[in-house]
Design a protein around this motif. Structure first.
Motif, short mmCIF file in Angstrom:
data_model
loop_
_atom_site.label_atom_id
_atom_site.label_comp_id
_atom_site.label_asym_id
_atom_site.label_seq_id
_atom_site.Cartn_x
_atom_site.Cartn_y
_atom_site.Cartn_z
N VAL A 168 50.55 34.41 21.43
CA VAL A 168 50.06 33.13 22.14
C VAL A 168 49.30 33.71 23.62
O VAL A 168 48.86 32.25 24.29
N ALA A 169 48.66 35.01 23.83
CA ALA A 169 48.20 34.88 24.96
C ALA A 169 47.35 36.18 24.72
O ALA A 169 48.09 37.15 24.41
N MET A 170 46.59 36.78 25.56
CA MET A 170 45.46 38.13 25.52
C MET A 170 45.29 37.52 27.63
O MET A 170 44.65 37.43 27.59
N LEU A 171 45.86 39.29 28.22
CA LEU A 171 45.40 39.97 29.20
C LEU A 171 44.84 40.69 28.93
O LEU A 171 45.25 41.82 28.20
N ASN A 172 43.26 40.82 29.78
CA ASN A 172 42.27 41.56 29.97
C ASN A 172 42.20 42.52 30.92
O ASN A 172 41.79 41.68 31.80
N MET A 173 41.67 43.96 31.39
CA MET A 173 41.03 44.43 31.54
C MET A 173 39.93 45.52 31.90
O MET A 173 39.90 46.27 30.77
N ASP A 174 39.52 45.49 32.26
CA ASP A 174 37.63 45.74 32.56
C ASP A 174 37.44 46.10 33.45
O ASP A 174 36.37 44.85 34.72
N MET A 175 37.53 47.00 34.57
CA MET A 175 36.97 47.93 35.79
C MET A 175 37.85 46.98 37.12
O MET A 175 37.46 46.56 37.15
N ILE A 176 38.75 47.73 36.93
CA ILE A 176 39.70 47.10 38.05
C ILE A 176 40.11 48.73 38.69
O ILE A 176 41.28 48.80 40.06
N GLY A 177 38.78 49.26 38.99
CA GLY A 177 38.82 50.40 39.65
C GLY A 177 38.83 50.86 40.50
O GLY A 177 38.71 52.18 41.66
N ARG A 178 38.06 49.76 41.08
CA ARG A 178 37.63 49.84 42.79
C ARG A 178 37.24 48.72 43.60
O ARG A 178 36.22 48.19 43.95
N LEU A 179 38.37 48.81 43.51
CA LEU A 179 39.01 47.79 45.00
C LEU A 179 38.58 47.80 45.80
O LEU A 179 38.38 48.62 46.51
N LYS A 180 37.66 46.42 46.63
CA LYS A 180 36.99 46.78 47.98
C LYS A 180 38.22 46.45 49.36
O LYS A 180 39.12 46.04 48.73
N GLU A 181 36.96 47.07 50.30
CA GLU A 181 38.23 47.07 51.32
C GLU A 181 39.26 45.66 51.25
O GLU A 181 39.93 45.41 52.37
N ASP A 182 38.24 44.35 51.15
CA ASP A 182 38.05 42.87 51.43
C ASP A 182 39.97 42.74 50.67
O ASP A 182 39.99 40.99 50.62
N LYS A 183 39.60 43.82 49.67
CA LYS A 183 40.22 43.24 48.42
C LYS A 183 40.17 42.41 47.72
O LYS A 183 41.48 41.72 47.06
N SER A 184 39.33 41.91 47.02
CA SER A 184 38.74 40.86 46.99
C SER A 184 39.05 41.09 45.07
O SER A 184 38.47 41.93 44.17
#
Length: 377
Positions: A168-184
């Motif tokens: 029913v759904a697909m959740l994907n992660m591609d590049m979650i390793g470089r959260l910037k200072e503004d947490k964007s």
């Protein structure tokens, strides 16, 4: 995953196979069932054509590789896929690097996409080791061949509805390793189901600046599932100057960011599982904004977060127009010629109006100061 020992995990290489065996071992440890035919490996092959301008793909090299997929059975009537790609650029044999003359250098791909693989493995641990029985079964899928054109996810998406009709759904992660200072954080695909925007907004970590994109299509693996009419959500901390370079190494990973994003996805996955009905909605590309065709490139990596004051630059490619003109990472482009830019789509629209050989003033802000340089496209 991002150690020199794994030599950059090029699709089809011996060291990528080593990564696949490592993932399989982790899946077994967690008690996940094999995905199909008592096998965690979903083998496939594709032709890689070293010359993209040569349309006769039969000249291509045959790449044999595998996805690694595990299944958590919660005896539910619905199944959710949680995925990421585990291949990267190896020694730049397929010329996907953004660093000039870098063939032979190891591209470790810590952010791209050892970070996403770590996220999938951690979510597999969380879902298998908790005391609850969720309202969905989970498929944990690690794809190969993403860097050559989403090959592994396309292969998996082709047959998933026949093997698991209740997906029913697909959740994907591609590049979650470089959260910037503004947490964007950019979360894509929210338009593919009527409830996704609310779920994503409701569960976001405190202090995070989340930019929502409606489109189910993007430059990574969730696209393959969207094209099979499966609702998707994609998580992405943005590009940076080390993107597709040998310098994308583990010491630059923001572990606080990865942990918070993985916990975020855990909450989102649980809420999606609790929906009675998960309907699929077709989206326009990029939230109703069509991506224009352009004949030129500036040679920058844009920040996809909508800051509203111009296009923020996450990285500059060597020997391309921006670098030659002196534009740097961290600059904010506000205008090309007379064409005003507020965010990434405005930038694309401006680029679409330019022809090769044009020379135009580019206006940008650096450390609060407005500057103008001439750029030859």
């Amino acid at each position: 995953l991002a150690s020199d020992e794994l030599q950059g995990r090029l699709a089809g290489s011996k060291t990528e196979k080593k990564a696949a065996k490592y993932i399989q071992k982790e899946f077994k440890k967690l008690g996940l069932k094999p995905y199909h035919n008592n096998n965690y490996f979903q083998e496939f092959s594709y032709k890689y054509n070293a010359n993209p301008h040569d349309s006769i793909a039969s000249n291509g090299m045959l790449i044999k590789t595998q996805n690694v997929i595990g299944y958590l059975d919660n005896n539910s009537s619905k199944t959710i896929v949680i995925g990421a790609h585990y291949d990267h650029l190896g020694h730049n044999e397929h010329n996907n690097s953004t660093k000039a003359n870098s063939r032979g250098e190891i591209h470790n791909g810590a952010d791209d996409n050892a970070s996403g693989v770590s996220g999938v493995l951690e979510l597999a641990r969380m879902f298998t080791q908790n005391e609850n029985q969720e309202n969905a079964n989970y498929i944990f899928a690690l794809f190969s061949g993403e860097e050559d054109g989403l090959m592994g996810s396309k292969h998996m998406a082709e047959s998933i509805k026949s093997l698991y009709p209740n997906t029913v759904a697909m959740l994907n992660m591609d590049m979650i390793g470089r959260l910037k200072e503004d947490k964007s954080l950019v979360v894509g695909g929210v338009g593919t189901n009527p409830e996704f925007t609310k779920i994503v907004e409701r569960n976001k970590p405190a202090g995070f600046n989340v930019t929502l994109e409606e489109s189910g299509v993007g430059p990574t693996d969730h696209t393959s599932f969207y094209l099979k009419n499966i609702p998707v959500i994609n998580f992405f901390t943005g590009t940076h100057g080390d993107y597709h370079k040998p310098s994308d190494d583990e010491d630059k990973i923001n572990y606080y960011g990865v942990e918070n994003i993985v916990n975020y996805i855990y909450r989102v996955a649980n809420e999606v599982a609790n929906l009675d009905k998960i309907e699929f909605v077709k989206t326009k590309i990029n939230a109703g904004k069509t991506v224009p065709k352009y004949k030129v490139t500036l040679g920058i990596m844009p920040d996809y977060t909508d800051h509203g004051d111009g296009l923020h630059i996450d990285g500059v490619t060597e020997d391309r127009p921006a670098q030659i003109a002196g534009i740097k990472e961290g600059d904010i482009i506000t205008k090309i010629g007379d064409c005003e830019i507020k965010e990434v789509y405005g930038y694309m629209n401006c680029l679409a109006k330019i022809n090769a050989g044009d020379e135009l003033p580019v206006t940008f802000i650096r450390n609060g100061e407005t500057m103008v340089v001439k750029v030859k496209f």
